[in-house]
Write an enzyme that holds these catalytic residues in place. Structure first.
Site, mmCIF file in Angstrom:
data_model
loop_
_atom_site.group_PDB
_atom_site.id
_atom_site.type_symbol
_atom_site.label_atom_id
_atom_site.label_comp_id
_atom_site.label_asym_id
_atom_site.label_seq_id
_atom_site.Cartn_x
_atom_site.Cartn_y
_atom_site.Cartn_z
ATOM 1 C CE LYS A 117 -4.543 -1.378 1.442
ATOM 2 N NZ LYS A 117 -5.679 -1.171 2.343
ATOM 3 C CE LYS A 199 -6.205 -8.210 -2.283
ATOM 4 N NZ LYS A 199 -6.211 -7.657 -0.923
ATOM 5 C CE LYS A 202 -12.468 -2.791 -1.109
ATOM 6 N NZ LYS A 202 -13.147 -3.540 -0.082
HETATM 7 P P1 TYM Z 1 -10.856 -5.910 3.449
HETATM 8 O O1 TYM Z 1 -11.922 -4.921 3.736
HETATM 9 O O2 TYM Z 1 -9.788 -5.548 2.489
HETATM 10 O O3 TYM Z 1 -11.498 -7.262 2.963
HETATM 11 C C1 TYM Z 1 -12.579 -7.872 3.647
HETATM 12 C C2 TYM Z 1 -12.437 -9.371 3.576
HETATM 13 O O4 TYM Z 1 -12.402 -9.812 2.206
HETATM 14 C C3 TYM Z 1 -11.262 -10.650 2.000
HETATM 15 N N1 TYM Z 1 -10.771 -10.457 0.617
HETATM 16 C C4 TYM Z 1 -10.534 -11.451 -0.238
HETATM 17 N N2 TYM Z 1 -10.663 -12.788 -0.120
HETATM 18 C C5 TYM Z 1 -10.361 -13.551 -1.207
HETATM 19 N N3 TYM Z 1 -9.934 -13.045 -2.391
HETATM 20 C C6 TYM Z 1 -9.788 -11.706 -2.552
HETATM 21 N N4 TYM Z 1 -9.407 -11.216 -3.735
HETATM 22 C C7 TYM Z 1 -10.096 -10.846 -1.451
HETATM 23 N N5 TYM Z 1 -10.082 -9.493 -1.265
HETATM 24 C C8 TYM Z 1 -10.486 -9.267 0.008
HETATM 25 C C9 TYM Z 1 -10.243 -10.173 3.036
HETATM 26 O O5 TYM Z 1 -9.293 -11.175 3.321
HETATM 27 C C10 TYM Z 1 -11.133 -9.853 4.229
HETATM 28 O O6 TYM Z 1 -11.382 -11.005 5.001
HETATM 29 N N6 TYM Z 1 -8.095 -5.352 7.553
HETATM 30 C C11 TYM Z 1 -9.261 -5.984 6.992
HETATM 31 C C12 TYM Z 1 -10.539 -5.567 7.690
HETATM 32 C C13 TYM Z 1 -10.499 -5.732 9.166
HETATM 33 C C14 TYM Z 1 -10.612 -6.959 9.871
HETATM 34 C C15 TYM Z 1 -10.561 -6.580 11.271
HETATM 35 C C16 TYM Z 1 -10.760 -8.294 9.492
HETATM 36 C C17 TYM Z 1 -10.393 -4.714 10.075
HETATM 37 N N7 TYM Z 1 -10.426 -5.226 11.334
HETATM 38 C C18 TYM Z 1 -10.660 -7.558 12.242
HETATM 39 C C19 TYM Z 1 -10.863 -9.254 10.483
HETATM 40 C C20 TYM Z 1 -10.801 -8.892 11.846
HETATM 41 C C21 TYM Z 1 -9.383 -5.588 5.544
HETATM 42 O O7 TYM Z 1 -8.848 -4.607 5.118
HETATM 43 O O8 TYM Z 1 -10.201 -6.404 4.827
#
Ligand code: TYM
Length: 333
Positions: A117, A199, A202
Site C-alpha cells: 500500500k 489479487k 476494488k
Molecule cells: P478488506 O476490507 O480488504 O477485505 C474484507 C475481507 O475480504 C477478504 N478479501 C478477499 N478474499 C479472497 N480473495 C480476494 N481477492 C479478497 N479481497 C479481500 C479479506 O481477506 C477480508 O477477510 N483489515 C481488513 C478488515 C479488518 C478486519 C478486522 C478483518 C479490520 N479489522 C478484524 C478481520 C478482523 C481488511 O482490510 O479487509
C-alpha cells in the site's frame, strides 16, 4: 437437566472502501453468513481502517451506509449476530493505543500489505497505514473470538494479532483469547480476471478485473466473458493456466463442487462455454443479494436504528475487555 453449551465466538470486519467484490464475498462474507447459525458472531464495518487511504468525506459516509446495508442484504441477521460500525465503539481506538505500546516497530515493518500500500500511495504514507494491524488486533481482541473468518491476504495480520495477545497475556496476565484464522478452502484468494497473478481488488483501475457484489447480471457475465485465459485448451487446474485455475476456483466456491467435479463437468468443452457458465453461476448467486440491497438501502432510518442498536450491544462486550486490560496495565479506573 438441560446443559447450556456456550457457542464459540466469531468476529470479522470489512472496510467500507468502494465497491465490495466477489473476492470479499468468497474470501469472507459467504462464510460469515454460513457461520451465523453455529457461532456467536460479531461483524463490523471497519470504517476507521478506511481512512488510512485518503477518503472524500461525503463518499465515505455513503459507503459506510451501503456496506452496512450489504451485510444485511447478504442475510446476516441482527437478531442472531451483532452487526455494527467500528467508529461507533470508541474502545477500538482506545485499546489500539495500549496495544501499540506493546507492539514492536520491527513487527509492523514486516507487513507485506504495508509495503504494497505504501508503494501504491507514495504521496500519503501515513502512520495509520503503518500501524493499521494494531487497530485490527484491537478490533479482534476486544470480543475474545475463537475464530476470525478472513481471506488469505489477512493471514499475516491475524498472526500479529495472535502475537500481540500472547505477549500481553504473558506480561500483564490473562485478558485476551488467542484467536484462530478461519480461511476458506476454496475462494481464499480470488484473483483478478484480467491479471491472474494479482489479487482481485476494488482498487484495481481496470474495472473488468473485478466483479462487484452489486454488479448487474449482464455486467457480471460480460466481465467473465472477457476474463483472461491462456492460449491453450482444456479446463483443468494447473500452474501454467492461472486464468482458468482462478475460474475453476470461483466456480467451485460458488457451487460447492470440488476441483475434480468441475474439471469433469467441463471436460471437452471450450473456454467460451466455461467462462459463460462461471459468469451465469456467479450472477445467479449474487442476484438476490442485489435485490435485497436495493430494498434495504432505501430505508435509511431503519438502517440507523439497526447500527445504533448493534453498536450498543458491541460496546457492552468491548468495554468489559477494555477495562480489564486497562486495569492490568495499571491505569486507575
Ligand atoms: P478488506 O476490507 O480488504 O477485505 C474484507 C475481507 O475480504 C477478504 N478479501 C478477499 N478474499 C479472497 N480473495 C480476494 N481477492 C479478497 N479481497 C479481500 C479479506 O481477506 C477480508 O477477510 N483489515 C481488513 C478488515 C479488518 C478486519 C478486522 C478483518 C479490520 N479489522 C478484524 C478481520 C478482523 C481488511 O482490510 O479487509
Amino acid at each position: 437437566m438441560c446443559e447450556i453449551i456456550e457457542k464459540k465466538k466469531v468476529l470479522s470486519c470489512i472496510q467500507p472502501s468502494g465497491m465490495l467484490t466477489l473476492g470479499n464475498y468468497l474470501g469472507a462474507l459467504k462464510n460469515w453468513v454460513n457461520m451465523q447459525e453455529e457461532f456467536d458472531c460479531t461483524f463490523a464495518v471497519a470504517d476507521l481502517h478506511a481512512i488510512t487511504v485518503r477518503q472524500e468525506p461525503a463518499k465515505l459516509r455513503q459507503q459506510i451506509y451501503s456496506t452496512f446495508a450489504l451485510l444485511l442484504a447478504l442475510g446476516l441477521d441482527p437478531q442472531k449476530s451483532t452487526l455494527f460500525i467500528q467508529s461507533q465503539v470508541p474502545e477500538h481506538s482506545a485499546l489500539s493505543w495500549v496495544l501499540s505500546c506493546n507492539t514492536q516497530f520491527g513487527e509492523m515493518a514486516r507487513m507485506t500489505q504495508f509495503k504494497d500500500k505504501s508503494a501504491k500511495h507514495s504521496d500519503n504514507i501515513n502512520v495509520g497505514l503503518f500501524s493499521y494491524p494494531v487497530l485490527m488486533a484491537a478490533d479482534i481482541l476486544l470480543y475474545k473470538p475463537n475464530f476470525v473468518p478472513v481471506g488469505a491476504d489477512q493471514k499475516q495480520h491475524l498472526e500479529i494479532a495472535r502475537d500481540i495477545a500472547e505477549r500481553f497475556n504473558r506480561i500483564y496476565g490473562d485478558v485476551f483469547t488467542v484467536p484462530e484464522a478461519y480461511i476458506p478452502k476454496a475462494g481464499a484468494r480470488v484473483m483478478s480476471l484480467q491479471n491472474p497473478d494479482k489479487k482481485m481488488s476494488k482498487s484495481d483501475d481496470n474495472a473488468n478485473s473485478w466483479v462487484a457484489i452489486l454488479d448487474d447480471r449482464d455486467t457480471i457475465i460480460r466481465k467473465f466473458k472477457r476474463a483472461v485465459t491462456d492460449s491453450g485448451s482444456g479446463i483443468y487446474m494447473s500452474e501454467d493456466k492461472k486464468g482458468i485455475s482462478n475460474l475453476i476456483t470461483i466456480y467451485g466456491a460458488i457451487t460447492g463442487k470440488t476441483t475434480q467435479e468441475v474439471e469433469k463437468e467441463f471436460e471437452g468443452k471450450g473456454y467460451g462455454d466455461f467462462k459463460l457458465a462461471v459468469g451465469e453461476a456467479v450472477a445467479d448467486e449474487l442476484a438476490p443479494i442485489k435485490a435485497n440491497f436495493d430494498k434495504i438501502i432505501a430505508d435509511k432510518s431503519e438502517l440507523e436504528r439497526l447500527f445504533k442498536d448493534g453498536a450498543q450491544r458491541a460496546e457492552k462486550v468491548a468495554r468489559k475487555t477494555y477495562f480489564k486490560a486497562m486495569k492490568k496495565v495499571g491505569f486507575v479506573l
